[in-house]
Motif scaffolding. Structure first.
Motif, PDB file in Angstrom:
ATOM      1  N   GLY A 245     -19.071 -48.320  27.692  1.00 20.54           N
ATOM      2  CA  GLY A 245     -17.740 -48.917  27.621  1.00 20.54           C
ATOM      3  C   GLY A 245     -17.648 -50.330  28.162  1.00 20.54           C
ATOM      4  N   LYS A 246     -18.727 -50.816  28.779  1.00 23.43           N
ATOM      5  CA  LYS A 246     -18.672 -52.177  29.344  1.00 23.43           C
ATOM      6  C   LYS A 246     -18.780 -53.241  28.264  1.00 23.43           C
ATOM      7  N   PHE A 247     -19.780 -53.069  27.394  1.00 20.05           N
ATOM      8  CA  PHE A 247     -19.965 -53.999  26.274  1.00 20.05           C
ATOM      9  C   PHE A 247     -20.107 -53.166  25.020  1.00 20.05           C
ATOM     10  N   ASN A 248     -19.739 -53.751  23.876  1.00 18.65           N
ATOM     11  CA  ASN A 248     -19.863 -53.009  22.635  1.00 18.65           C
ATOM     12  C   ASN A 248     -21.158 -53.361  21.934  1.00 18.65           C
ATOM     13  N   GLN A 249     -21.820 -52.346  21.400  1.00 15.88           N
ATOM     14  CA  GLN A 249     -22.995 -52.667  20.579  1.00 15.88           C
ATOM     15  C   GLN A 249     -22.467 -53.295  19.290  1.00 15.88           C
ATOM     16  N   PRO A 250     -23.260 -54.182  18.689  1.00 13.03           N
ATOM     17  CA  PRO A 250     -22.725 -55.040  17.622  1.00 13.03           C
ATOM     18  C   PRO A 250     -22.618 -54.404  16.238  1.00 13.03           C
ATOM     19  N   LEU A 251     -23.277 -53.274  15.992  1.00 11.47           N
ATOM     20  CA  LEU A 251     -23.197 -52.676  14.650  1.00 11.47           C
ATOM     21  C   LEU A 251     -21.959 -51.778  14.609  1.00 11.47           C
ATOM     22  N   THR A 252     -20.813 -52.444  14.583  1.00  7.26           N
ATOM     23  CA  THR A 252     -19.545 -51.753  14.774  1.00  7.26           C
ATOM     24  C   THR A 252     -19.064 -51.089  13.484  1.00  7.26           C
ATOM     25  N   GLY A 253     -19.855 -50.106  13.075  1.00  3.58           N
ATOM     26  CA  GLY A 253     -19.469 -49.335  11.890  1.00  3.58           C
ATOM     27  C   GLY A 253     -18.337 -48.369  12.210  1.00  3.58           C
ATOM     28  N   TRP A 254     -17.858 -47.724  11.182  1.00  7.33           N
ATOM     29  CA  TRP A 254     -16.670 -46.880  11.371  1.00  7.33           C
ATOM     30  C   TRP A 254     -16.912 -45.650  12.240  1.00  7.33           C
ATOM     31  N   PHE A 255     -18.156 -45.167  12.297  1.00  9.30           N
ATOM     32  CA  PHE A 255     -18.416 -44.009  13.168  1.00  9.30           C
ATOM     33  C   PHE A 255     -18.414 -44.410  14.645  1.00  9.30           C
ATOM     34  N   ALA A 256     -18.437 -45.716  14.910  1.00 11.91           N
ATOM     35  CA  ALA A 256     -18.361 -46.204  16.293  1.00 11.91           C
ATOM     36  C   ALA A 256     -16.912 -46.516  16.666  1.00 11.91           C
ATOM     37  N   HIS A 257     -16.015 -46.250  15.738  1.00 11.85           N
ATOM     38  CA  HIS A 257     -14.584 -46.500  15.965  1.00 11.85           C
ATOM     39  C   HIS A 257     -13.986 -45.341  16.768  1.00 11.85           C
ATOM     40  N   LYS A 258     -12.967 -45.680  17.503  1.00 11.34           N
ATOM     41  CA  LYS A 258     -12.240 -44.689  18.308  1.00 11.34           C
ATOM     42  C   LYS A 258     -11.734 -43.537  17.433  1.00 11.34           C
ATOM     43  N   SER A 259     -11.173 -43.860  16.285  1.00 10.77           N
ATOM     44  CA  SER A 259     -10.723 -42.798  15.371  1.00 10.77           C
ATOM     45  C   SER A 259     -11.064 -43.196  13.931  1.00 10.77           C
ATOM     46  N   PRO A 260     -12.307 -42.831  13.529  1.00 10.41           N
ATOM     47  CA  PRO A 260     -12.802 -43.263  12.215  1.00 10.41           C
ATOM     48  C   PRO A 260     -11.860 -42.877  11.070  1.00 10.41           C
ATOM     49  N   PHE A 261     -11.265 -41.714  11.177  1.00  7.02           N
ATOM     50  CA  PHE A 261     -10.472 -41.246  10.043  1.00  7.02           C
ATOM     51  C   PHE A 261      -9.008 -41.686  10.087  1.00  7.02           C
ATOM     52  N   ALA A 262      -8.729 -42.613  11.004  1.00  2.00           N
ATOM     53  CA  ALA A 262      -7.412 -43.260  10.956  1.00  2.00           C
ATOM     54  C   ALA A 262      -7.466 -44.440   9.976  1.00  2.00           C
ATOM     55  N   PHE A 263      -8.680 -44.827   9.598  1.00  2.00           N
ATOM     56  CA  PHE A 263      -8.885 -45.934   8.642  1.00  2.00           C
ATOM     57  C   PHE A 263      -8.035 -47.164   8.984  1.00  2.00           C
ATOM     58  N   LYS A 264      -8.099 -47.545  10.239  1.00  2.00           N
ATOM     59  CA  LYS A 264      -7.319 -48.702  10.680  1.00  2.00           C
ATOM     60  C   LYS A 264      -7.956 -50.014  10.236  1.00  2.00           C
ATOM     61  N   PRO A 265      -7.149 -51.024  10.012  1.00  2.00           N
ATOM     62  CA  PRO A 265      -7.732 -52.318   9.612  1.00  2.00           C
ATOM     63  C   PRO A 265      -8.529 -52.969  10.745  1.00  2.00           C
ATOM     64  N   GLN A 266      -8.181 -52.687  11.990  1.00  2.00           N
ATOM     65  CA  GLN A 266      -8.851 -53.317  13.126  1.00  2.00           C
ATOM     66  C   GLN A 266      -9.873 -52.362  13.762  1.00  2.00           C
ATOM     67  N   TYR A 267     -10.997 -52.929  14.140  1.00  2.00           N
ATOM     68  CA  TYR A 267     -11.996 -52.129  14.860  1.00  2.00           C
ATOM     69  C   TYR A 267     -11.554 -51.914  16.301  1.00  2.00           C
ATOM     70  N   GLU A 268     -11.614 -50.653  16.701  1.00  2.00           N
ATOM     71  CA  GLU A 268     -11.381 -50.336  18.122  1.00  2.00           C
ATOM     72  C   GLU A 268     -12.534 -49.461  18.560  1.00  2.00           C
ATOM     73  N   PRO A 269     -13.283 -49.884  19.571  1.00  3.32           N
ATOM     74  CA  PRO A 269     -14.490 -49.128  19.932  1.00  3.32           C
ATOM     75  C   PRO A 269     -14.176 -47.744  20.493  1.00  3.32           C
ATOM     76  N   ALA A 270     -15.004 -46.778  20.145  1.00  2.00           N
ATOM     77  CA  ALA A 270     -14.926 -45.473  20.808  1.00  2.00           C
ATOM     78  C   ALA A 270     -15.212 -45.704  22.281  1.00  2.00           C
TER      79      ALA A 270
END
Ligand code: PLP
Length: 415
Positions: A245-270
């Motif tokens: 949670g300190k830094f985000n890894q850069p391959l910010t695909g949708w499975f790394a999103h907080k809620s992948p199936f919300a299909f949000k326009p903005q990336y939010e890290p898990a």
């Protein structure tokens, strides 16, 4: 060979507390498999699960199985099964991508911790993909990173100074099977204020590990070697609590999103280890790996280590006693503290041909350019009789020079 007869090997097998594990693997008859450090054999459990998955979960369940059969949970579930083999908590490990890709991810995060430090340390003899990734990463960032290549393991600690951002090392060397001291090198790294990434490709499932006690920052590894996950099975990675949670890894695909199936326009890290995922996991490979990991239930890793050392000692002793060819040289450390679970010899001319002849004779090891014969020892299914027979066949091949036939010299793409 008289004093160390085949009977003696069979006696050792009868006294072996891990011998019954061999029955959980599908191994062809008349093959002595000493290449589990490259590709572990399939478990009976995995073949059964793959059949079920294709016929029922995929065949009938179709897309419903992402939920109903828990496919979506596989990265964490498999990570939690690997965690005890690393000596860490379940929530700090996740199955994802390949070792190479995972190195890129954790290296990016580790380098972000100290933006002013510009040095990355690796070994000249590190597995090539690790160094290729480090080089590619630094080129891509163009932030003035410098890579220090350490030639000899004994010089690693003295090369770690206050300019170092990250140290990237492989615990057990793929060529000679030499093992580094994770605890000591990690301590020295932290003393210099740097972070460390350990590649455990030849360690997990081969030697007991205590990453948490050793205060390791990050670790990566593959699961198709000692973990028997199957060809190209996904890799895994470990991140210590203090870094999640300190830094985000850069391959910010949708499975790394907080809620992948919300299909949000903005990336939010898990917020948990899922931030280290990228895209959709390979379900069939993950299922095979998940099933293969069940073989470790109730296995004491100290027993695995002890048998591994007995097997490698036994092989070294037999080969040295019976193979008088002076060109064959042991390059694996004799000192137990420095040895992983493989034994390697060099043979200046003809190493490839000798291994090809052994394989034709039913002993499967492998060859690493330019001149290394590699033999992996995997206590869950390697027997002392295997070791005896392998040494005996090697002896015959060397004595008769049967390897020196054109058909053994023709090099294949994968060695
Ligand atoms: C086998 C191995 C790898 C393999 O990496 P992949 O990305 O799975 O191909 C990486 N590092 C080491 C030390 C290895 O032995």
């Amino acid at each position: 060979m008289k004093s160390l007869s085949f009977e003696r090997a069979k006696e050792k097998d009868r006294a072996d507390g891990l011998a019954s594990k061999r029955g959980e693997f599908l191994l062809p008859e008349n093959i002595i498999y000493l290449d589990g450090n490259s590709l572990g054999p399939v478990t009976k459990n995995a073949t059964k699960r793959i059949k079920e998955v294709t016929e029922k979960e995929w065949g009938v369940g179709l897309i419903r199985s992402w939920n109903d059969s828990g496919w979506v949970d596989l990265p964490k579930k498999v990570g939690s099964k690997i965690a005890p083999l690393l000596g860490v908590q379940a929530e700090n490990v996740i199955m994802a991508d390949s070792t190479s890709v995972n190195l890129f991810k954790v290296l990016s995060v580790a380098c972000a911790a100290h933006p002013c430090r510009k040095t990355i340390i690796t070994e000249t003899n590190n597995f090539p993909t690790d160094n290729y990734i480090i080089e590619g990463f630094t080129r891509q960032l163009d932030r003035g990173f410098e890579i220090t290549y350490v030639d000899k393991p004994e010089d690693i600690i003295s090369s770690i100074n206050k300019s170092v951002s990250v140290v990237v090392l492989t615990h057990i060397n793929y060529k000679n099977g030499e093992m580094l001291d994770i605890s000591e090198i990690t301590k020295a790294t932290h003393k210099a204020g740097a972070l460390i990434i350990w590649d455990l490709a030849h360690s997990a499932g081969a030697v007991p590990l205590e990453l948490e006690n050793w205060r390791v920052d990050f670790a990566i590894g593959c699961s198709y070697k000692y973990l028997n996950g199957g060809p190209g099975a996904p890799g895994y990675l470990y991140v210590a609590d203090r870094h999640i949670g300190k830094f985000n890894q850069p391959l910010t695909g949708w499975f790394a999103h907080k809620s992948p199936f919300a299909f949000k326009p903005q990336y939010e890290p898990a917020e948990d280890i899922s931030q280290y995922l990228c895209g959709t996991p390979p379900v069939l490979s993950s299922i095979a790996l998940d099933a293969a990991l069940d073989v470790w239930t109730n296995v004491n890793l100290q027993d695995v280590r002890q048998k591994s050392l007995e097997l490698t000692d036994y092989f070294i002793k037999l080969v040295e006693q019976c193979c008088s060819d002076p060109a064959l040289q042991l390059i694996t450390p004799r000192d137990h503290k420095l040895r992983g679970s493989q034994v390697s010899f060099t043979y200046p001319e003809g190493g490839y041909a000798i291994m090809s002849a052994l394989i034709e004779d039913g002993v499967i090891g492998d060859f690493r350019a330019p001149n290394i014969l590699r033999f992996g020892f995997t206590p869950l299914y390697t027997s002392f009789s295997d070791v005896w027979l392998a040494a005996d066949k090697l002896k015959t091949i060397l004595e008769t020079r049967s390897w020196d036939h054109p058909r053994f010299h023709d090099r294949k793409l994968v060695t």
